[in-house]
Scaffold this motif. Structure first.
Motif, PDB file in Angstrom:
ATOM      1  N   ASP A 102      19.183 -61.508  30.159  1.00 16.48           N
ATOM      2  CA  ASP A 102      18.106 -60.795  30.855  1.00 16.48           C
ATOM      3  C   ASP A 102      17.774 -61.447  32.200  1.00 16.48           C
ATOM      4  O   ASP A 102      16.641 -61.397  32.677  1.00 16.48           O
ATOM      5  N   ARG A 103      18.806 -62.035  32.817  1.00 19.51           N
ATOM      6  CA  ARG A 103      18.607 -62.595  34.151  1.00 19.51           C
ATOM      7  C   ARG A 103      18.232 -61.478  35.120  1.00 19.51           C
ATOM      8  O   ARG A 103      18.627 -60.329  34.919  1.00 19.51           O
ATOM      9  N   PRO A 104      17.507 -61.826  36.176  1.00 22.76           N
ATOM     10  CA  PRO A 104      17.190 -60.808  37.186  1.00 22.76           C
ATOM     11  C   PRO A 104      18.463 -60.255  37.818  1.00 22.76           C
ATOM     12  O   PRO A 104      19.472 -60.951  37.909  1.00 22.76           O
ATOM     13  N   GLY A 105      18.421 -59.026  38.216  1.00 17.12           N
ATOM     14  CA  GLY A 105      19.571 -58.396  38.854  1.00 17.12           C
ATOM     15  C   GLY A 105      20.172 -57.331  37.957  1.00 17.12           C
ATOM     16  O   GLY A 105      19.747 -57.111  36.826  1.00 17.12           O
ATOM     17  N   GLU A 106      21.184 -56.661  38.470  1.00 17.44           N
ATOM     18  CA  GLU A 106      21.797 -55.528  37.778  1.00 17.44           C
ATOM     19  C   GLU A 106      22.851 -55.993  36.789  1.00 17.44           C
ATOM     20  O   GLU A 106      23.655 -56.866  37.081  1.00 17.44           O
ATOM     21  N   LYS A 107      22.832 -55.392  35.603  1.00 15.35           N
ATOM     22  CA  LYS A 107      23.846 -55.678  34.583  1.00 15.35           C
ATOM     23  C   LYS A 107      24.968 -54.660  34.682  1.00 15.35           C
ATOM     24  O   LYS A 107      24.794 -53.566  35.202  1.00 15.35           O
TER      25      LYS A 107
END
Length: 135
Positions: A102-107
């Motif tokens: 769930d790191r910031p940015g797009e998966k």
């Protein structure tokens, strides 16, 4: 004379170079705490990346800025051992449970969907083979 195998330059990890004494001293209390709080090998089920990052930063803060070496909640656990545990668990989760990333940015949504489908298939196959849900 040197054995022929020793003459080969292989890309195998040099396990003898790991500082096992340091790793055991620093990591065993962290893993033992998890066993005491939850159950043995609970870490293998993965963690959200943000939870591990929060714990890592708390322990690093305690060690570096507050100059506290050992965790008062678990006196045998060094804060740097907890940081090491968090890094290892983060890598394990990243490698085995990408849905917990769930790191910031797009998966990469397609990749996550594929992995979830594979896990469901694995679960169905195992439940049929062993007549129970083992995952």
């Amino acid at each position: 004379m040197v054995a022929p195998k020793n003459n080969l330059k292989e890309n195998k990890p040099k396990m003898s170079e790991l500082p096992l004494d340091v790793l055991a001293k620093m990591l065993c209390p962290a893993y033992a705490e998890g066993t005491d709080k939850y159950y043995r090998n609970s870490w293998r089920e993965g963690f959200k990346t943000s939870d591990l990052m929060d714990a890592l930063l708390r322990h690093l803060d305690k060690f570096y800025y507050q100059r506290e070496d050992y965790d008062p909640e678990c006196p045998k656990k060094h804060h740097l051992g907890a940081v090491m545990f968090c890094l290892i668990a983060m890598y394990h989760s990243w490698e085995n449970y990408p849905e917990l990333d769930d790191r910031p940015g797009e998966k990469k949504k397609k990749e996550l969907t594929f992995i979830k489908k594979l896990k469901k298939l694995k679960k169905r196959i195992c439940s049929r083979l062993f007549h129970k849900d083992i995952f």
